[in-house]
Design an enzyme around this catalytic site. Sequence first.
Site, short mmCIF file in Angstrom:
data_model
loop_
_atom_site.label_atom_id
_atom_site.label_comp_id
_atom_site.label_asym_id
_atom_site.label_seq_id
_atom_site.Cartn_x
_atom_site.Cartn_y
_atom_site.Cartn_z
CG ASN A 9 -1.71 1.23 1.43
OD1 ASN A 9 -1.81 2.05 0.52
ND2 ASN A 9 -2.30 1.39 2.61
CD1 TRP A 10 3.51 0.95 -2.82
CD2 TRP A 10 3.50 2.02 -4.78
NE1 TRP A 10 4.19 0.17 -3.72
CE2 TRP A 10 4.20 0.81 -4.94
CE3 TRP A 10 3.37 2.87 -5.90
CZ2 TRP A 10 4.76 0.42 -6.16
CZ3 TRP A 10 3.92 2.48 -7.11
CH2 TRP A 10 4.61 1.27 -7.23
CD GLU A 97 -2.55 5.55 6.93
OE1 GLU A 97 -2.53 5.65 5.69
OE2 GLU A 97 -1.64 5.00 7.58
CD GLU A 182 -3.55 -2.40 7.55
OE1 GLU A 182 -2.48 -2.73 7.04
OE2 GLU A 182 -4.09 -1.29 7.35
CB SER A 228 5.40 -1.87 11.97
OG SER A 228 5.05 -0.52 12.21
N GLY A 249 2.84 -0.97 4.30
CA GLY A 249 3.00 0.43 3.89
C GLY A 249 4.47 0.74 3.64
N GLY A 250 5.15 1.22 4.68
CA GLY A 250 6.52 1.71 4.57
C GLY A 250 7.47 0.78 3.84
P1 PGA Z 1 3.03 0.27 7.61
O1 PGA Z 1 1.55 0.51 7.02
O2 PGA Z 1 3.52 -1.04 7.02
O3 PGA Z 1 3.83 1.44 7.17
O4 PGA Z 1 2.89 0.16 9.09
C1 PGA Z 1 0.65 -0.56 6.90
C2 PGA Z 1 -0.66 -0.07 6.34
O5 PGA Z 1 -1.08 1.05 6.64
O6 PGA Z 1 -1.33 -0.78 5.56
#
Ligand code: PGA
Length: 278
Positions: A9-10, A97, A182, A228, A249-250
């Site tokens: 997920n960018w 988010e 999540e 994470s 994400g990251g």
């Molecule tokens: P993250 O984000 O891997 O940066 O914690 C995960 C996500 O929001 O799907």
Amino acid sequence: MRTPIMAGNWKMNNTNCAAVELAKAVVEGSAGVKGCEIILAPPTTALSVVNEVTKDSPIAVSGQNMYWEESGAFTGEVSAQMLLSCGCEYVILGHSERRGRFGVIEEGFTEELQSVFGDNDATVAKKLKAAADAGLKPIVCCGELLSEREKGMTDAIVGDQVRAFLAGCTTEQLQATTIAYEPVWAIGTGEVCDADEANRVCGLIRGVVAEVAGQEIADAMRILYGGSVKPDNVEGLMALPDIDGGLVGGASLKADSFCALIAAAAKSAGGGCCCCGG
Ligand code: PGA
């Protein structure tokens, strides 16, 4: 045996040039990997260009959000049909988010909320149905806030979210769906959820799916963990039976780390690389 998914997920990162470069590097870095479904979720503006890069590879493209109407006066929104026209196979829905949970938790905790877009259980449920009916595969997110976990409310919050978005779904809609657990406090913080605890909550989610939709659908549904996920913690997560992959994400913003996650997920499923056996 459920095929694991590694989904990147960018979020709101990468202009089109950067998106093309990253997608090319992921195609290259994951070539030959068997036994893991790979998904890239670039920002809406980059969906078409990323699809151009991935279309001859096994990598699928996903939207990060959509609206449930087909068309009309909804400034700034995109429909399922529009995502399909950009080459999407999946769409992420109800990411924390995007959710607004005001009123659900006590006053004093509202400052912890990251959401500014107001998605809620009711709108996520509508989006899920519209996405699946249009032929997209929804990846629907759920998860508790830190304040909720500290008060011992995790199971109730997550269970209620899952019941809310699965309510009234047809068998076809359920079969198209993937759920991502999540925990909000683990997203983007570097603080991964303990693997056994993540597996326990994913198992709880599977139990709720079984209650709502029957054991067969629950056993077939992929339930991902997100928050994470990194190359140094992915193996522990992927080794556990109720975690069927990651929503990342990251660590999906760099091809090296994302490809390491893909390789670990493939390995956990007994796959791996057909070229190097790794
Ligand atoms: P993250 O984000 O891997 O940066 O914690 C995960 C996500 O929001 O799907």
